[in-house]
Enzyme design. Sequence first.
Site, short mmCIF file in Angstrom:
data_model
loop_
_atom_site.label_atom_id
_atom_site.label_comp_id
_atom_site.label_asym_id
_atom_site.label_seq_id
_atom_site.Cartn_x
_atom_site.Cartn_y
_atom_site.Cartn_z
NE ARG A 97 -3.59 -2.08 2.78
CZ ARG A 97 -4.66 -2.06 3.56
NH1 ARG A 97 -4.99 -0.96 4.22
NH2 ARG A 97 -5.41 -3.14 3.69
CD GLU A 168 -12.61 -0.42 -0.46
OE1 GLU A 168 -11.53 -0.86 -0.04
OE2 GLU A 168 -13.65 -0.42 0.22
#
Lengths: 469, 132
Positions: A97, A168
């Site tokens: 991430r 998402e």
Amino acid sequence: MANPDKSNYIQDFSDYRKALLKSPWLRNLDIVEAMQFVSKLDQSRFASVVYAERKKETPLIQPRGGVGTFEKQLQLSKALYNAGADFIPLTIDSLTRHNDYARASALAEISEKEDKQLLNGYPLVSHGHEITRQLYKDIDRPISLRHGTPDARVLVEIALASGITEIEGGGLCYSLPYSREYPIDRALLNWQYVDRLCAEYSTEGRIIHRESFGPLTATMVPPMMVIVIQVLELLSAAEQGVKSFAVSFGQMGSVDQDVATAAALRKVAQASLDKFGFKDVQVRLVYHQWMGAFPSERVEAEGLIGIAAMVAAMIRADKIVTKTYQEAIGVPTPEANSDGIRLVKYMFDHFAPMGDFRSERSLREESLITSQSMTLLDAVFNMPGSTVWESIYQAVSKGIIDIPFAPHSDNNNQLITIRDKYKAIRILKTGKVPMTSKDIETEKELLEGHEAENSMLFKKLLDDIILMI
Amino acid sequence: MGVIGHDIHVVSNRIIAIALREFGYEVCNLGVDNSAENFLDAAIEFEADAVVVSSLNGEAEHWCNNFGPLFKNADKEHVYRYLGGNLIVGNKPVEEVVDEFLKFGFHRVFHRPPNLDILFESLKIDMLNGKS
């Protein structure tokens, strides 16, 4: 000022993409092959198709889950599939991430060799698209990418090439609540790339679906802020050609307020698309079970999961994202995750659907939230800038967009919320967030008699945050 | 005040800032993700009477083990230094953990305190004594 418009479409996308594809992490990616692979993937693997063809009235079910190694992820995916999940999640580890692919790869290698779990999610960039396709070769349901990445361009290139059709995230929802320093303007531009890439991969009957993350910090965020961020990300995606998009929000603690938020969110989202001429975008509504601090006792946790399922059915959400009774403890086992799905299924099978049930308080809440959201959206579009992303960036810098408890250094932190006696989130101090005097007055009225109960704000805030424990 | 280390637990940080202001203190909140040097720099810049350091992810030792000497070398030894939160991974008697961190140069250490009152009470006593 700037309004959302189709002409804000990235003009030189193929050049932009060519530059990105030079990344060493994408050297195995043949984009022509990847786009062909996705265009021939079975339709059952597309979130957009599953939403469009849903027969049952109750929400589709999606758990969360991601682990470091291929074998463990395969087992987890199969367990969730067998438990009846309608969407199979792929949650990404925190190193990936933060774009630290090298460290994620090193830990993934040790994890594979020594059969250890050193990562808190699946390092998709490290594993690559070829092996990840193998995870899902026997699965006839859509895979959903769940992460929290301000720069997800490389990650989404690999996700799409792996056959993951639901992505998402967004420039605001994956930066302000997830990062301290990542520049918001860059995050917004990175997500333009992601939106555009999803549009490029979409073909007739095989549309790539985008979803925004409405819970944000999941800590005392007022509905208006959730709605505005959801709608801004919906419009930003529509500008880049996205045709299927889910707005979402998390359980807030008051059933009345949740029901009101769902209605207001649907209304403002559709009205905004119509207003700016985006006629052919399908909008879905996703509900997240309680994202705040969870009770550690199994009975209490399951009570909370049960009521969230009930609310999801009441608001006729298109999908619910589930938690497990192990939430307070850490990453749940596949068995606990399967139990969570079974609990939600039981609630849906026995208590939903239902008739109309709106309370007067909930209707009043809906009109308040709608008015607040429209005021704030107008203020964002009136910020300086020649395109919407610039106006959004200005709105964050000026504190017009302000998310309670966001860790980002650009977040203004002046918007203060507390709960009223029905546990609904009320705005106590607006900070720089624009609100009409009538709406400020209504917030005050709804708080009446409750604010004085506890003289110290910090004690009240603590109680309000740990509501479910 | 602030959170030390690569630690992004922001909720309690914001609550402590609101509380200290409510008690009448002037507060400089460094937010999350700070080094020990950040606390020293802020203490110098704002002529602080106290620094309140939080750590929640169990990595406090690595970030705090030179805290006292750092302040001493900068001629800031008189600044009261508090440390609290979840200081270690795993279970060890609270007194042992407190002793260990007191040695790093803090005046008061709170490991997994049941609530924040202990910080506010200590701060009140120490600041009153400091002024007399």
